[in-house]
Design a protein around this motif. Sequence first.
Motif: not given
Lengths: 231, 694
Positions: B632, A97-101, B621, A114, A66-67, A70, B630, A118, A90, A122-123, A93-94, B626
Motif C-alpha cells: 500500500e 499473506m503479507i500486507m505492507t503499508f 484468486n 483490506r 514484501i521481499e 518474505r 500487497t 480478503l 509451499t 474468500e481470498i 507459504a499458502r 497464491m
Amino acid sequence: MDREDLITSNPLRVLGLDNKAEEGRQSLGLVMARAGLGKTAILVQIALDSMLRGNRVLHVSIGESIEKTRDRYDEILSLMVEGLSEEARTEVARRRMIMTFKENVFSRPMLEERLKDLIQQEIFQPDCLIIDGYDFDGNGRQAMEDLKVLMADLGIAVIWFSAVCHREDERVSADGVPAPCHAIDDLFEVVLVIKPHGDHIHLDILKCAYCQVEPGTTLTLDPSTMLIKKA
Amino acid sequence: MARDLSKVRNIGISAHIDSGKTTLTERILFYTNRIHAIHEVRGKDGVGAKMDSMELEKERGITIQSAATYASWKDIEINIIDTPGHVDFTIEVERALRVLDGAILVLCSVGGVQSQSITVNRQMSRYRVPRIAFVNKCDRTGANPERVAGQLRDKLDLNARLMQLPIGLEAEFSGIVDLITMKALYFEGKSGEQIRESVIPVEMQAEAQERHQELLEELSMYSEELMEALLEGGEIDTQLVYDAVRKGTLSLEFTPVFIGSAYKNKGIQPLLDAVDAYLPCPTDVQNFALDLRKNEEEFAVTNSPDDPLIMLAFKLEDGRYGQLTYVRTYQGNLNKGDTVYNSRTGKKVKIGRLVRMHADEMEEIDGCGPGDIVALFGVDCASGDTFTVEGIDASMSSMHIPEPVISLAIIPVDNKAQTNMSKALNRFTKEDPTFRTFVDHETGETIISGMGELHLDVYIERMKREYKAEVTAGAPQVAYRETITARADFDYTHKKQTGGSGQYGRVAGYLEPLEEGDYEFVDSIVGGTIPREYIPSCDKGFQKSMEKGILCGAAITGVRAVINDGASHSVDSSDVAFQLAAIGAFKEAYRKAHPVIMEPIMKVAVEGPTEFQGAVMGSLNQRRGMIIGTVEEGNYTVVEAEVPLSEMFGYSTILRSLTQGKAEFTMEFATFKQVPKSVGEELIKKYEQEKKNN
C-alpha cells in the motif's frame, strides 16, 4: 527438529495461546523491545508456529517490503525445521499473506477495508494477524479497542503486535509493561519483552493470561539465530 | 602506448517500455557526433531511430534486440547497449547487464517507477551494476520528476537524489538547474546542441540553495573530505562533490537522478557528463572467470592488455553482413588475424574481421583491448561462449537462463517456407538461449517455446520478414513437464529372435527423482553384464523416453536413470536392441515411479489505483493464484502473486475491464510446481482424447 517435533515441543507452547484460540477466545499479544533487538524475528516465529499448526496468518508489515518480510519467513523456517520438502514449504507459504503499508499510509480503517476485501471475497481468512510496526505512540486506547471489535467481527483469533520501548522512558505498568504500552496493558493477554543480559538475550513473559507457567518465567533467544529456547 | 581504461565506459540503457530510452540513445548518438540527423522512434520521416535497427522494432516502436554502439564524449569512449523494455525479452537485458559496467535507468516523469522498472532494477542489483537515473519526458503533461525520485527511494529502495531541478515543467520545461555547480542550463540551437549557462532564476534561488545544501549533507556520507569541508564552512570544491557522488554510485549506495526531455533535446549533455563522472570504468568493477582446469575455481580477471585474452560472446546476430558476434573483452588484446580458442568447444577460431558496431552500421578496426565491446565476423559460436588464447582454459561465469514457459506449434505453408524456417530457427536458437525449438515426433509438428506470447510472436514475425518463412501458428500452449516422485526398479528384456537377424538386450536398474537438473545417467554395471559399447545405447534410449511423458505428453525432467545389471547376446545384441531395451525399461519403471505433471508458475505483479485492489486480488484468486502480498503506497497498490501460466492467458483484457484500464501487470517465470489433482486429471483426459483422435 522435524515438523511434528517442532509443533509439540515449541517453547511457545508455554504461552498457551493456541489452546485458547481453539476454544473460540480471542487474544491480543505484544512483543516489546528496544529498536534492533529482534521483535520481528519473534513475531515471525509465532506466526510460523501458528502456520505449522494449520492456521492462516496475515502479516501486516508497516514500513517494510514484501521481499524482506518474505525472506525473514524463509530464513526462520529453515532454521526452525530441518529438511522441509519443497511441497511442505509451499503448503506452509499458502497459509501466509503479507500486507505492507508505508508508515504514513497505515490506518485502522484502511486495514479494515483490506481485511474485509480478503475475507468477503474468500481470498484469505486469517486466524492470526501479525501487526509489525504499529505506532503505539500515535494511537491510544480507543484505536486498540476498535481493533478488538474488528477482530471479533471478522473472526480473527489472535493479533500480535510489536512495540518499541525506549531506554530513557522509564514509565511501566503494575505488571512491569514498559511505555508506550504501559497504560493499555490490560488490553493484552500476553506481553513478552526482549532483554539483553550479558551474552544472552532473554524473552521475559511479563503477562500471560492463559499461561501454563507463572508470569516472570523467562525464555531465552539464541543470539545467532534469534530462535526461542527454553531457559 | 597502453590504453587508458579510465576513459572507457560500458553502459546500458535500461527501463520500462515507452519511457523513451531509444529516443534518448538517438540523442546521445547525435550529441556525440555519431549521427548527423535525428529520427524519431515512430517518426513521420519513415527512417526510425538509429538503435531500432530491426524493421519490426521500427514498426512496433519498441526495442527488441539490443544493438551495441560506440560513441565518444569529450575524451571518454562509451560503448552503449540499448536494451529491450518488455519483460519477455529479459534475457537480452540480463546478458547486457552481465557485460556492462554501469547503466542509465530511464524513467518517464509521468509514469514514474512502474512494474517493469522494478524488474529491471532487480536485475541490475543481481549483477551489482552501478546506475544513474534519468527522468525523461519532463515536457509531458503531468510530469513530476520529484515524485519519480521519491518512487525510486520508496519502490526501488535506492538512495536516489535529484542532482538537478527543472526550470518549468510540462510545456513550460525550458532548462535545468545544476545543484552542484548552482547554475542554470538552457539548451538552445536547432537540436539543443548549444548550452547556455546562466544564473538561477530568482524565483528558484531559495529552493535551489536549500536543495544544494541537502544534497551536500547527504553526499558527505560518502566522503570524509567533503564532511570536513562542510563542517569548516566556506567554499566547497566541486571536485570533492563529484568524487563523493562517484564513490556513492560505485558502491551502489547512492543513485544520482538527472532530468530532461530527450524528445525536446534537453538535459542530454549533462547526462553524458554524468556517465563520464559517475559511472565506472572497466577497472572499477571486479569481474570473475572460472578456471576450467581447477574445477571451475573463480578468479578475478585483470583488465590488463598484457595478460592472456579472455573474452565473452554475449550476443549473436544474423544480419545482412553475415553472422555477427558481440564480444566483451575482459583482459588481453585481440588483433585482426589472431587465433583464439572457444573454451566450450575447444575449437580454434581465426578472427578475420573486427568491427565496432554502430546500430546496423559498422566501423572496421584492427584490434581491441580490455573493456572493449566489439563485434566479430564469421565466428561460429553460441551466445555465452568464452574465447581465450592457448595456455589459459577459462570461462566467464555462466548466466542465469530461465526455462521456457510457453510453446506453440508452427507449420510452414510450403516447401520453400520449410527450408527458410529451418534456417531461421537455427539462427534464433543460437542467438537467444531462452528460445527453443524441437520437432514433436508423434505429430511431426515443429514446436517453438519461449518466455511469453510476445516473445514467440516476435520470432514468428521475424521468420516472415527476415527469412521469408511464412508459417501458421497454433494456439500458445503452456510448457508442462512431467517428473517422477518416487524410486522405481526396472528389469526389462528386449527380445526379438524369430528368424533372421535377432535383437536382444536386457537392462536392469532403477529410476529415481533428481533434485537438481533435468537428467542424469549412472552406469553402475560391474562385471560387464552389459558390454561397454552398449552403455551409451542405454543412455540414448532413456533420453529418447524423456522426450514425451505418458501423462500429458510433456517432456520429462528431473530423472536419474541408474543401470546396475543386464545381459547381452553375442550375436543378437546391438546398439538398437539396447536402445529399445532402455525405452522398454523406462516405460516399465516410469508408471511405478509416481509420475506427476508440473506447470510453470509465474510471479505476477499488478499495480493500480487503490480502489481496485479488491477486484485485482479477486481476479488473481480466481486464477488459482497464491497472493504473496500487497503493497500500500497511498493512492496506488501493488498486488504480488504467484499464478499458474495456464490461467494467465487473456489476463490483460480482464484486468483492463476490471480497472477501467488503470492497472497494469508484469509477469516473469518463478518456478515449476505440481499441478493440483483436478487439473492433472483434466490434462491427462485431454491428452488421451488427442491420442485417440490422431
